[in-house]
Design a protein around this motif. Structure first.
Motif, PDB file in Angstrom:
ATOM      1  N   ILE A  16      55.945  31.013  30.349  1.00  0.00           N
ATOM      2  CA  ILE A  16      54.524  30.762  30.604  1.00  0.00           C
ATOM      3  C   ILE A  16      54.122  31.639  31.771  1.00  0.00           C
ATOM      4  CG2 ILE A  16      52.804  29.030  31.295  1.00  0.00           C
ATOM      5  CD1 ILE A  16      54.610  26.912  29.998  1.00  0.00           C
ATOM      6  N   LYS A  17      53.144  32.529  31.527  1.00  0.00           N
ATOM      7  CA  LYS A  17      52.782  33.537  32.519  1.00  0.00           C
ATOM      8  C   LYS A  17      51.309  33.403  32.882  1.00  0.00           C
ATOM      9  CE  LYS A  17      53.896  36.670  29.516  1.00  0.00           C
ATOM     10  NZ  LYS A  17      54.456  35.839  28.438  1.00  0.00           N
ATOM     11  N   GLY A  18      50.986  33.576  34.157  1.00  0.00           N
ATOM     12  CA  GLY A  18      49.600  33.485  34.591  1.00  0.00           C
ATOM     13  C   GLY A  18      49.312  34.410  35.754  1.00  0.00           C
ATOM     14  N   CYS A  19      48.038  34.818  35.864  1.00  0.00           N
ATOM     15  CA  CYS A  19      47.654  35.681  36.982  1.00  0.00           C
ATOM     16  C   CYS A  19      46.134  35.814  37.027  1.00  0.00           C
ATOM     17  CB  CYS A  19      48.272  37.069  36.821  1.00  0.00           C
ATOM     18  SG  CYS A  19      48.256  38.076  38.333  1.00  0.00           S
ATOM     19  N   VAL A  20      45.643  36.238  38.182  1.00  0.00           N
ATOM     20  CA  VAL A  20      44.241  36.620  38.321  1.00  0.00           C
ATOM     21  C   VAL A  20      44.064  37.988  37.667  1.00  0.00           C
ATOM     22  CG1 VAL A  20      42.363  37.095  39.937  1.00  0.00           C
ATOM     23  CG2 VAL A  20      44.065  35.336  40.485  1.00  0.00           C
ATOM     24  N   VAL A  21      42.938  38.187  36.993  1.00  0.00           N
ATOM     25  CA  VAL A  21      42.705  39.415  36.237  1.00  0.00           C
ATOM     26  C   VAL A  21      41.445  40.121  36.730  1.00  0.00           C
ATOM     27  CG1 VAL A  21      42.167  40.334  33.938  1.00  0.00           C
ATOM     28  CG2 VAL A  21      43.846  38.475  34.191  1.00  0.00           C
ATOM     29  N   ASP A  22      41.538  41.434  36.850  1.00  0.00           N
ATOM     30  CA  ASP A  22      40.369  42.263  37.127  1.00  0.00           C
ATOM     31  C   ASP A  22      39.665  42.484  35.790  1.00  0.00           C
ATOM     32  OD1 ASP A  22      38.596  44.448  37.408  1.00  0.00           O
ATOM     33  OD2 ASP A  22      39.772  45.290  39.058  1.00  0.00           O
ATOM     34  N   LEU A  23      38.510  41.865  35.607  1.00  0.00           N
ATOM     35  CA  LEU A  23      37.820  41.910  34.319  1.00  0.00           C
ATOM     36  C   LEU A  23      37.124  43.242  34.069  1.00  0.00           C
ATOM     37  CD1 LEU A  23      36.293  38.317  34.343  1.00  0.00           C
ATOM     38  CD2 LEU A  23      38.215  39.126  32.951  1.00  0.00           C
ATOM     39  N   GLU A  24      36.925  44.031  35.108  1.00  0.00           N
ATOM     40  CA  GLU A  24      36.315  45.343  34.911  1.00  0.00           C
ATOM     41  C   GLU A  24      37.355  46.365  34.454  1.00  0.00           C
ATOM     42  OE1 GLU A  24      34.270  46.452  38.464  1.00  0.00           O
ATOM     43  OE2 GLU A  24      32.536  45.175  38.017  1.00  0.00           O
ATOM     44  N   ALA A  25      38.518  46.328  35.070  1.00  0.00           N
ATOM     45  CA  ALA A  25      39.562  47.309  34.758  1.00  0.00           C
ATOM     46  C   ALA A  25      40.530  46.820  33.685  1.00  0.00           C
ATOM     47  CB  ALA A  25      40.332  47.666  36.027  1.00  0.00           C
ATOM     48  N   GLY A  26      40.629  45.501  33.506  1.00  0.00           N
ATOM     49  CA  GLY A  26      41.533  44.959  32.508  1.00  0.00           C
ATOM     50  C   GLY A  26      42.986  44.969  32.920  1.00  0.00           C
ATOM     51  N   HIS A  27      43.248  44.695  34.203  1.00  0.00           N
ATOM     52  CA  HIS A  27      44.646  44.606  34.630  1.00  0.00           C
ATOM     53  C   HIS A  27      44.827  43.439  35.594  1.00  0.00           C
ATOM     54  CE1 HIS A  27      43.666  46.258  38.561  1.00  0.00           C
ATOM     55  NE2 HIS A  27      43.122  47.329  37.997  1.00  0.00           N
ATOM     56  N   LEU A  28      46.078  43.085  35.837  1.00  0.00           N
ATOM     57  CA  LEU A  28      46.384  41.964  36.710  1.00  0.00           C
ATOM     58  C   LEU A  28      46.144  42.339  38.170  1.00  0.00           C
ATOM     59  CD1 LEU A  28      49.726  40.619  35.159  1.00  0.00           C
ATOM     60  CD2 LEU A  28      47.363  40.292  34.391  1.00  0.00           C
ATOM     61  N   LEU A  29      45.673  41.358  38.929  1.00  0.00           N
ATOM     62  CA  LEU A  29      45.485  41.541  40.364  1.00  0.00           C
ATOM     63  C   LEU A  29      46.661  40.879  41.073  1.00  0.00           C
ATOM     64  CD1 LEU A  29      41.652  40.840  40.680  1.00  0.00           C
ATOM     65  CD2 LEU A  29      42.817  43.014  41.082  1.00  0.00           C
ATOM     66  N   GLY A  30      47.656  41.674  41.386  1.00  0.00           N
ATOM     67  CA  GLY A  30      48.857  41.128  41.995  1.00  0.00           C
ATOM     68  C   GLY A  30      49.927  40.860  40.965  1.00  0.00           C
ATOM     69  N   GLU A  31      50.990  40.232  41.398  1.00  0.00           N
ATOM     70  CA  GLU A  31      52.139  39.965  40.530  1.00  0.00           C
ATOM     71  C   GLU A  31      51.931  38.652  39.771  1.00  0.00           C
ATOM     72  OE1 GLU A  31      57.028  39.542  40.869  1.00  0.00           O
ATOM     73  OE2 GLU A  31      55.831  40.174  42.594  1.00  0.00           O
ATOM     74  N   ARG A  32      52.177  38.693  38.498  1.00  0.00           N
ATOM     75  CA  ARG A  32      52.026  37.488  37.685  1.00  0.00           C
ATOM     76  C   ARG A  32      53.119  36.489  38.026  1.00  0.00           C
ATOM     77  NH1 ARG A  32      54.248  39.604  31.744  1.00  0.00           N
ATOM     78  NH2 ARG A  32      56.459  39.542  32.305  1.00  0.00           N
ATOM     79  N   LEU A  33      52.838  35.222  37.761  1.00  0.00           N
ATOM     80  CA  LEU A  33      53.823  34.163  37.943  1.00  0.00           C
ATOM     81  C   LEU A  33      54.355  33.787  36.566  1.00  0.00           C
ATOM     82  CD1 LEU A  33      55.250  32.005  39.698  1.00  0.00           C
ATOM     83  CD2 LEU A  33      53.278  30.517  39.292  1.00  0.00           C
ATOM     84  N   ARG A  34      55.668  33.867  36.390  1.00  0.00           N
ATOM     85  CA  ARG A  34      56.279  33.498  35.124  1.00  0.00           C
ATOM     86  C   ARG A  34      57.212  32.319  35.326  1.00  0.00           C
ATOM     87  NH1 ARG A  34      60.692  33.805  31.785  1.00  0.00           N
ATOM     88  NH2 ARG A  34      60.319  34.375  29.591  1.00  0.00           N
TER      89      ARG A  34
END
Length: 253
Positions: A16-34
């Motif tokens: 189960i993976k989660g993270c804050v996302v930059d909706l303009e660029a379409g990438h994760l903001l920081g390291e995801r938590l798994r």
């Protein structure tokens, strides 16, 4: 930053993976938590991890959540790679309550559909008109189908019958690992599966996603199919990004 960030949680059979996302660029903001998917992966146990994941980032806005199930009107209707107790569960109501959100602040959708939404929105400039199929190769095989960029939700092409077998029991990435297959051996199985899919859907493009897409150079050149196959640009983060996008635009299948 208001309106430029979102949050996605991608629930899979193994993690189960989660993270804050930059909706303009379409990438994760920081390291995801798994976090390893709990066993049994029943609704309450999974919801516990989703809540901890969101809280870990201190996120208080809308949340998108993916499930490896068919999702219609927020309800899970299948459970191929997750506990059978999910079948019939109102996942939208469950996560809305457990996250302490208003109903419109939580969106639940199929994991491959979310990954496909992210790829169509943020992927490469390859022409994506016509019929595009995204396949996520992981614990099972998830599918998402788009017609001229519009999602046809809840396809289950990972369960096509191929040579008398459920396709994902032969060609999922987990099968390669479990059976210690070489890239060549596994690519032959994937090719057989894709040829079966091609005969039924006739796609213009196939996007290969899931964790194994990080090693696309090892197996995509080995495929023997008529359709152009490309690796997912967002790799295994596509589900998280797509979930955040769905929550931002209010998509609820």
């Amino acid at each position: 930053m208001a309106g430029t960030r979102g949050f996605g949680v991608d629930i899979g059979g193994s993690g189960i993976k989660g993270c804050v996302v930059d909706l303009e660029a379409g990438h994760l903001l920081g390291e995801r938590l798994r976090t390893v998917t709990p066993q049994p992966s029943d609704p309450d146990s999974v919801a516990d991890i989703v809540v901890k994941t969101v809280e870990q980032f201190g996120w208080d806005g809308p949340v998108g959540v993916t499930l490896p199930t068919v999702v219609k009107h927020g309800k899970a209707l299948s459970a191929a790679n997750i506990d059978k107790k999910w079948i019939g569960t109102d996942a939208h109501a469950l996560f809305t309550e457990r996250l302490g959100r208003k109903p419109g602040e939580v969106v639940v959708l199929n994991d491959a559909d979310a990954a496909g939404m992210a790829e169509i929105r943020y992927g490469s400039d390859i022409d994506r008109s016509g019929v595009v199929v995204l396949l996520t190769f992981g614990t099972g095989i998830g599918s998402a189908v788009f017609l001229d960029g519009e999602l046809v939700p809840n396809t289950e092409f990972g369960h096509l019958e191929v040579d008398g077998h459920d396709a994902e029991t032969r060609a999922a990435a987990s099968v390669k690992d479990d059976q210690d297959l070489t890239w060549e051996e596994w690519a032959k199985r994937v090719s057989r599966y894709l040829r079966r899919l091609e005969d039924l859907v006739w796609p213009d493009l196939i996007i290969a996603g899931g964790g194994v897409s990080k090693k696309a150079d090892k197996w995509l050149p080995l495929l023997d199919v008529r359709t152009k196959v490309v690796a997912a640009e967002l790799r295994n983060d596509a589900g998280i990004v797509g979930a955040a996008v769905a929550a931002d635009i209010g998509v609820q299948h």
